[in-house]
Scaffold this motif. Structure first.
Motif, PDB file in Angstrom:
ATOM      1  N   MET A 169       2.477  -4.836   8.158  1.00 39.72           N
ATOM      2  CA  MET A 169       2.324  -6.122   7.905  1.00 39.72           C
ATOM      3  C   MET A 169       0.780  -6.565   8.414  1.00 39.72           C
ATOM      4  O   MET A 169       0.260  -7.223   7.708  1.00 39.72           O
ATOM      5  CB  MET A 169       3.285  -7.060   8.878  1.00 39.72           C
ATOM      6  CG  MET A 169       2.948  -8.561   8.639  1.00 39.72           C
ATOM      7  SD  MET A 169       4.012  -9.624   9.511  1.00 39.72           S
ATOM      8  CE  MET A 169       3.601  -9.175  11.302  1.00 39.72           C
ATOM      9  N   TYR A 170       0.386  -6.043   9.481  1.00 41.26           N
ATOM     10  CA  TYR A 170      -1.013  -6.247   9.961  1.00 41.26           C
ATOM     11  C   TYR A 170      -1.972  -5.490   8.956  1.00 41.26           C
ATOM     12  O   TYR A 170      -2.967  -6.105   8.506  1.00 41.26           O
ATOM     13  CB  TYR A 170      -1.045  -5.702  11.443  1.00 41.26           C
ATOM     14  CG  TYR A 170      -0.568  -6.646  12.405  1.00 41.26           C
ATOM     15  CD1 TYR A 170      -0.901  -8.061  12.436  1.00 41.26           C
ATOM     16  CD2 TYR A 170       0.337  -6.172  13.196  1.00 41.26           C
ATOM     17  CE1 TYR A 170      -0.288  -8.653  13.497  1.00 41.26           C
ATOM     18  CE2 TYR A 170       1.047  -6.913  14.163  1.00 41.26           C
ATOM     19  CZ  TYR A 170       0.582  -8.221  14.236  1.00 41.26           C
ATOM     20  OH  TYR A 170       1.161  -9.097  15.301  1.00 41.26           O
ATOM     21  N   VAL A 171      -1.412  -4.404   8.644  1.00 42.99           N
ATOM     22  CA  VAL A 171      -2.503  -3.610   7.721  1.00 42.99           C
ATOM     23  C   VAL A 171      -2.557  -4.270   6.449  1.00 42.99           C
ATOM     24  O   VAL A 171      -3.742  -4.381   5.714  1.00 42.99           O
ATOM     25  CB  VAL A 171      -1.846  -2.162   7.359  1.00 42.99           C
ATOM     26  CG1 VAL A 171      -2.606  -1.490   6.281  1.00 42.99           C
ATOM     27  CG2 VAL A 171      -2.051  -1.322   8.597  1.00 42.99           C
ATOM     28  N   THR A 172      -1.536  -4.788   5.764  1.00 45.05           N
ATOM     29  CA  THR A 172      -1.501  -5.749   4.545  1.00 45.05           C
ATOM     30  C   THR A 172      -2.169  -6.956   4.651  1.00 45.05           C
ATOM     31  O   THR A 172      -3.149  -7.342   3.808  1.00 45.05           O
ATOM     32  CB  THR A 172       0.116  -5.898   4.237  1.00 45.05           C
ATOM     33  OG1 THR A 172       0.785  -4.991   4.024  1.00 45.05           O
ATOM     34  CG2 THR A 172      -0.231  -7.001   2.782  1.00 45.05           C
ATOM     35  N   ASN A 206      16.216   1.035  15.219  1.00 44.42           N
ATOM     36  CA  ASN A 206      15.809  -0.375  15.275  1.00 44.42           C
ATOM     37  C   ASN A 206      14.194  -0.541  15.643  1.00 44.42           C
ATOM     38  O   ASN A 206      13.557  -1.089  14.944  1.00 44.42           O
ATOM     39  CB  ASN A 206      16.681  -1.128  16.099  1.00 44.42           C
ATOM     40  CG  ASN A 206      16.814  -0.594  17.503  1.00 44.42           C
ATOM     41  OD1 ASN A 206      16.185   0.353  17.978  1.00 44.42           O
ATOM     42  ND2 ASN A 206      17.734  -1.022  18.155  1.00 44.42           N
ATOM     43  N   GLN A 207      14.058   0.064  16.761  1.00 41.70           N
ATOM     44  CA  GLN A 207      12.747  -0.302  17.252  1.00 41.70           C
ATOM     45  C   GLN A 207      11.496   0.280  16.414  1.00 41.70           C
ATOM     46  O   GLN A 207      10.559  -0.241  16.265  1.00 41.70           O
ATOM     47  CB  GLN A 207      12.333   0.435  18.705  1.00 41.70           C
ATOM     48  CG  GLN A 207      11.160  -0.050  19.518  1.00 41.70           C
ATOM     49  CD  GLN A 207      11.498  -1.354  19.800  1.00 41.70           C
ATOM     50  OE1 GLN A 207      12.555  -2.021  19.852  1.00 41.70           O
ATOM     51  NE2 GLN A 207      10.301  -1.951  20.013  1.00 41.70           N
ATOM     52  N   ASP A 208      11.807   1.763  15.905  1.00 43.12           N
ATOM     53  CA  ASP A 208      10.721   2.250  15.229  1.00 43.12           C
ATOM     54  C   ASP A 208      10.407   1.467  13.816  1.00 43.12           C
ATOM     55  O   ASP A 208       9.357   1.350  13.342  1.00 43.12           O
ATOM     56  CB  ASP A 208      11.062   3.902  14.940  1.00 43.12           C
ATOM     57  CG  ASP A 208      10.789   4.858  16.031  1.00 43.12           C
ATOM     58  OD1 ASP A 208       9.886   4.158  16.950  1.00 43.12           O
ATOM     59  OD2 ASP A 208      11.236   5.669  15.909  1.00 43.12           O
ATOM     60  N   VAL A 209      11.748   1.060  13.034  1.00 43.88           N
ATOM     61  CA  VAL A 209      11.456   0.261  12.245  1.00 43.88           C
ATOM     62  C   VAL A 209      10.715  -0.834  12.176  1.00 43.88           C
ATOM     63  O   VAL A 209       9.959  -1.461  11.515  1.00 43.88           O
ATOM     64  CB  VAL A 209      12.901   0.042  11.401  1.00 43.88           C
ATOM     65  CG1 VAL A 209      13.052  -0.782  10.209  1.00 43.88           C
ATOM     66  CG2 VAL A 209      13.607   1.566  11.200  1.00 43.88           C
ATOM     67  N   ILE A 210      11.186  -1.509  13.168  1.00 41.93           N
ATOM     68  CA  ILE A 210      10.370  -2.819  13.696  1.00 41.93           C
ATOM     69  C   ILE A 210       8.935  -2.884  14.124  1.00 41.93           C
ATOM     70  O   ILE A 210       7.943  -3.425  13.384  1.00 41.93           O
ATOM     71  CB  ILE A 210      11.188  -3.580  14.964  1.00 41.93           C
ATOM     72  CG1 ILE A 210      12.594  -3.879  14.593  1.00 41.93           C
ATOM     73  CG2 ILE A 210      10.295  -4.838  15.411  1.00 41.93           C
ATOM     74  CD1 ILE A 210      13.350  -4.469  15.826  1.00 41.93           C
ATOM     75  N   GLU A 211       8.750  -1.730  14.793  1.00 46.41           N
ATOM     76  CA  GLU A 211       7.240  -1.532  14.868  1.00 46.41           C
ATOM     77  C   GLU A 211       6.483  -1.006  13.663  1.00 46.41           C
ATOM     78  O   GLU A 211       5.314  -1.730  13.522  1.00 46.41           O
ATOM     79  CB  GLU A 211       7.023  -0.198  15.990  1.00 46.41           C
ATOM     80  CG  GLU A 211       7.269  -0.840  17.505  1.00 46.41           C
ATOM     81  CD  GLU A 211       7.268   0.506  18.376  1.00 46.41           C
ATOM     82  OE1 GLU A 211       7.133   1.301  17.948  1.00 46.41           O
ATOM     83  OE2 GLU A 211       7.824   0.303  19.594  1.00 46.41           O
ATOM     84  N   TYR A 212       7.157  -0.102  12.561  1.00 47.32           N
ATOM     85  CA  TYR A 212       6.383   0.127  11.677  1.00 47.32           C
ATOM     86  C   TYR A 212       6.372  -1.023  10.689  1.00 47.32           C
ATOM     87  O   TYR A 212       5.288  -1.145  10.019  1.00 47.32           O
ATOM     88  CB  TYR A 212       7.225   1.239  10.920  1.00 47.32           C
ATOM     89  CG  TYR A 212       6.778   1.815   9.446  1.00 47.32           C
ATOM     90  CD1 TYR A 212       5.672   2.827   9.507  1.00 47.32           C
ATOM     91  CD2 TYR A 212       7.677   1.237   8.365  1.00 47.32           C
ATOM     92  CE1 TYR A 212       5.343   2.970   8.106  1.00 47.32           C
ATOM     93  CE2 TYR A 212       6.970   1.463   7.364  1.00 47.32           C
ATOM     94  CZ  TYR A 212       5.688   2.638   6.966  1.00 47.32           C
ATOM     95  OH  TYR A 212       5.249   3.004   5.894  1.00 47.32           O
ATOM     96  N   SER A 213       7.282  -1.899  10.710  1.00 46.22           N
ATOM     97  CA  SER A 213       7.250  -3.021   9.571  1.00 46.22           C
ATOM     98  C   SER A 213       5.875  -3.888  10.249  1.00 46.22           C
ATOM     99  O   SER A 213       5.173  -4.518   9.627  1.00 46.22           O
ATOM    100  CB  SER A 213       8.464  -3.887   9.672  1.00 46.22           C
ATOM    101  OG  SER A 213       9.575  -3.010   9.129  1.00 46.22           O
TER     102      SER A 213
END
Length: 205
Positions: free
Chosen positions: A158-161, A147-154
Protein backbone atom coordinates in the motif's frame (compact mmCIF):
# COMPACT_ATOMS: atom_id res chain seq x y z
CA UNK A 1 -28.17 10.54 50.23
CA UNK A 2 -24.63 11.06 51.50
CA UNK A 3 -24.12 7.30 51.65
CA UNK A 4 -25.20 6.90 48.02
CA UNK A 5 -22.85 9.67 46.90
CA UNK A 6 -20.00 8.13 48.87
CA UNK A 7 -20.54 4.69 47.35
CA UNK A 8 -20.81 6.16 43.87
CA UNK A 9 -17.57 8.10 44.25
CA UNK A 10 -15.82 5.02 45.62
CA UNK A 11 -16.95 2.99 42.65
CA UNK A 12 -15.72 5.65 40.21
CA UNK A 13 -12.36 5.82 41.94
CA UNK A 14 -11.85 2.10 41.40
CA UNK A 15 -12.76 2.46 37.71
CA UNK A 16 -15.26 0.57 35.61
CA UNK A 17 -14.83 -3.17 35.08
CA UNK A 18 -16.01 -4.77 31.85
CA UNK A 19 -15.87 -8.50 31.18
CA UNK A 20 -14.65 -9.24 27.65
CA UNK A 21 -13.75 -12.55 26.05
CA UNK A 22 -10.14 -13.43 25.39
CA UNK A 23 -8.67 -13.61 21.91
CA UNK A 24 -8.27 -17.19 20.71
CA UNK A 25 -5.75 -17.12 17.82
CA UNK A 26 -2.08 -16.99 18.82
CA UNK A 27 0.79 -16.66 16.33
CA UNK A 28 3.57 -19.21 16.77
CA UNK A 29 6.88 -17.84 18.16
CA UNK A 30 5.18 -14.64 19.31
CA UNK A 31 3.61 -13.49 22.59
CA UNK A 32 -0.09 -13.85 23.41
CA UNK A 33 -2.39 -12.56 26.15
CA UNK A 34 -4.80 -15.03 27.72
CA UNK A 35 -7.62 -12.81 28.91
CA UNK A 36 -9.60 -13.52 32.08
CA UNK A 37 -11.74 -10.81 33.71
CA UNK A 38 -14.20 -11.31 36.58
CA UNK A 39 -15.88 -8.15 37.83
CA UNK A 40 -17.23 -7.76 41.37
CA UNK A 41 -20.99 -7.31 41.56
CA UNK A 42 -20.57 -5.09 44.63
CA UNK A 43 -17.72 -2.79 43.69
CA UNK A 44 -17.81 -0.93 47.01
CA UNK A 45 -17.27 -4.06 49.13
CA UNK A 46 -13.64 -4.86 50.09
CA UNK A 47 -12.45 -8.15 48.67
CA UNK A 48 -9.48 -10.35 47.97
CA UNK A 49 -9.12 -12.84 45.14
CA UNK A 50 -6.78 -15.50 43.83
CA UNK A 51 -6.43 -16.71 40.26
CA UNK A 52 -5.56 -20.18 39.03
CA UNK A 53 -4.90 -21.18 35.43
CA UNK A 54 -5.05 -24.77 34.12
CA UNK A 55 -4.29 -26.19 30.68
CA UNK A 56 -5.67 -29.15 28.75
CA UNK A 57 -3.68 -29.85 25.55
CA UNK A 58 -5.55 -30.62 22.35
CA UNK A 59 -6.54 -34.28 22.27
CA UNK A 60 -6.32 -34.79 26.04
CA UNK A 61 -9.13 -34.95 28.61
CA UNK A 62 -7.66 -33.58 31.86
CA UNK A 63 -6.57 -30.15 33.02
CA UNK A 64 -3.16 -29.51 34.59
CA UNK A 65 -2.43 -26.53 36.81
CA UNK A 66 0.07 -24.23 35.10
CA UNK A 67 -0.13 -20.90 36.97
CA UNK A 68 -1.45 -19.33 40.17
CA UNK A 69 -1.49 -15.78 41.53
CA UNK A 70 -2.08 -15.05 45.22
CA UNK A 71 -0.96 -12.30 47.62
CA UNK A 72 0.78 -10.48 44.75
CA UNK A 73 2.93 -13.57 44.12
CA UNK A 74 2.88 -15.91 41.14
CA UNK A 75 3.78 -19.58 40.81
CA UNK A 76 4.38 -21.71 37.71
CA UNK A 77 4.29 -25.40 38.68
CA UNK A 78 4.28 -26.76 35.12
CA UNK A 79 7.75 -27.11 33.53
CA UNK A 80 6.30 -26.64 30.04
CA UNK A 81 5.50 -23.03 30.90
CA UNK A 82 8.45 -22.24 33.17
CA UNK A 83 9.74 -18.70 32.42
CA UNK A 84 7.13 -18.42 29.67
CA UNK A 85 4.20 -16.99 31.66
CA UNK A 86 3.90 -13.44 33.01
CA UNK A 87 1.15 -11.86 35.10
CA UNK A 88 -0.84 -9.41 32.97
CA UNK A 89 -3.77 -8.73 35.29
CA UNK A 90 -4.61 -6.31 38.11
CA UNK A 91 -1.54 -4.55 39.52
CA UNK A 92 -0.58 -3.77 43.13
CA UNK A 93 -3.81 -5.03 44.66
CA UNK A 94 -5.22 -8.22 46.18
CA UNK A 95 -8.69 -7.19 45.01
CA UNK A 96 -8.21 -8.83 41.63
CA UNK A 97 -10.67 -8.36 38.79
CA UNK A 98 -8.32 -8.94 35.85
CA UNK A 99 -6.58 -12.32 36.00
CA UNK A 100 -5.01 -12.26 32.53
CA UNK A 101 -1.61 -13.82 31.88
CA UNK A 102 0.83 -13.46 28.99
CA UNK A 103 2.45 -16.38 27.15
CA UNK A 104 5.96 -15.70 25.88
CA UNK A 105 7.13 -17.39 22.68
CA UNK A 106 4.02 -19.39 21.80
CA UNK A 107 4.64 -22.94 20.52
CA UNK A 108 2.47 -25.40 18.62
CA UNK A 109 2.12 -27.42 21.82
CA UNK A 110 0.28 -24.50 23.45
CA UNK A 111 -2.81 -25.33 21.39
CA UNK A 112 -5.65 -26.46 23.63
CA UNK A 113 -8.09 -25.32 26.31
CA UNK A 114 -7.19 -22.96 29.15
CA UNK A 115 -9.26 -22.61 32.30
CA UNK A 116 -9.10 -19.54 34.55
CA UNK A 117 -10.65 -19.75 38.03
CA UNK A 118 -11.27 -16.73 40.27
CA UNK A 119 -11.68 -17.46 43.99
CA UNK A 120 -12.96 -14.29 45.67
CA UNK A 121 -13.72 -13.42 49.28
CA UNK A 122 -15.99 -10.42 49.91
CA UNK A 123 -15.58 -8.90 53.39
CA UNK A 124 -18.77 -7.48 54.91
CA UNK A 125 -19.17 -5.94 58.38
CA UNK A 126 -20.15 -9.14 60.19
CA UNK A 127 -19.27 -11.95 57.78
CA UNK A 128 -17.33 -13.03 54.71
CA UNK A 129 -18.81 -14.28 51.46
CA UNK A 130 -16.89 -16.67 49.19
CA UNK A 131 -17.55 -16.93 45.48
CA UNK A 132 -15.79 -18.18 42.37
CA UNK A 133 -15.95 -17.69 38.61
CA UNK A 134 -14.58 -19.80 35.79
CA UNK A 135 -13.53 -18.65 32.32
CA UNK A 136 -12.62 -20.95 29.42
CA UNK A 137 -10.32 -20.04 26.51
CA UNK A 138 -9.93 -22.34 23.49
CA UNK A 139 -6.54 -21.38 22.07
CA UNK A 140 -5.61 -22.06 18.45
CA UNK A 141 -1.97 -21.56 17.38
CA UNK A 142 -1.56 -20.40 13.78
CA UNK A 143 1.54 -19.88 11.60
CA UNK A 144 2.86 -16.38 11.17
CA UNK A 145 2.37 -16.51 7.40
CA UNK A 146 -1.36 -17.02 7.88
CA UNK A 147 -1.92 -13.51 9.15
CA UNK A 148 1.00 -11.33 10.20
CA UNK A 149 3.14 -11.66 7.07
CA UNK A 150 0.12 -11.07 4.84
CA UNK A 151 -0.83 -7.96 6.82
CA UNK A 152 2.72 -6.59 6.74
CA UNK A 153 3.05 -7.35 3.01
CA UNK A 154 -0.26 -5.61 2.30
CA UNK A 155 0.85 -2.54 4.28
CA UNK A 156 4.18 -2.39 2.43
CA UNK A 157 2.49 -2.70 -0.95
CA UNK A 158 0.00 0.00 0.00
CA UNK A 159 2.81 2.41 0.91
CA UNK A 160 4.73 1.55 -2.27
CA UNK A 161 1.60 2.20 -4.35
CA UNK A 162 0.99 5.54 -2.63
CA UNK A 163 4.61 6.65 -3.14
CA UNK A 164 4.48 5.50 -6.76
CA UNK A 165 1.32 7.51 -7.40
CA UNK A 166 2.86 10.59 -5.80
CA UNK A 167 6.00 10.30 -7.96
CA UNK A 168 3.86 9.83 -11.07
CA UNK A 169 1.79 12.89 -10.15
CA UNK A 170 4.91 15.03 -9.70
CA UNK A 171 6.31 13.87 -13.06
CA UNK A 172 3.00 14.65 -14.79
CA UNK A 173 2.88 18.11 -13.23
CA UNK A 174 6.43 18.88 -14.40
CA UNK A 175 5.63 17.62 -17.90
CA UNK A 176 2.45 19.66 -18.12
CA UNK A 177 4.24 22.76 -16.79
CA UNK A 178 7.00 22.47 -19.38
CA UNK A 179 4.49 21.84 -22.15
CA UNK A 180 2.42 24.86 -21.16
CA UNK A 181 5.55 26.99 -20.87
CA UNK A 182 6.73 25.90 -24.31
CA UNK A 183 3.32 26.64 -25.83
CA UNK A 184 3.30 30.02 -24.12
CA UNK A 185 6.72 30.93 -25.48
CA UNK A 186 5.69 29.82 -28.98
CA UNK A 187 2.50 31.89 -28.82
CA UNK A 188 4.48 34.90 -27.59
CA UNK A 189 6.97 34.54 -30.44
CA UNK A 190 4.17 34.35 -33.01
CA UNK A 191 2.50 37.42 -31.49
CA UNK A 192 5.73 39.42 -31.61
CA UNK A 193 6.39 38.41 -35.22
CA UNK A 194 2.83 39.40 -36.19
CA UNK A 195 3.30 42.74 -34.46
CA UNK A 196 6.57 43.39 -36.29
CA UNK A 197 4.96 42.47 -39.64
CA UNK A 198 2.11 44.85 -39.01
CA UNK A 199 4.57 47.63 -38.15
CA UNK A 200 6.57 47.05 -41.33
CA UNK A 201 3.41 47.17 -43.46
CA UNK A 202 2.36 50.43 -41.80
CA UNK A 203 5.77 52.04 -42.48
CA UNK A 204 5.73 50.92 -46.13
CA UNK A 205 2.33 52.50 -46.64
Amino acid sequence: MLVVLYLSSASLCHGACVEVDSDTDAVVNEGFKLGCISCKIRGEVPAEATVEWSFMPKGESEFTKIYSYEDLMSDIPDERFYERLDWNGSKKTKDLQDGSIYILNVTWNDTGTYRCIFNRTLTFTSYEFHTNATKIVHLNVVPRLANQDVIEYSCVMMYVTIIGLQVWLVVEMIYCYRKISAQGEEALTIALESKENCAMVAVTE
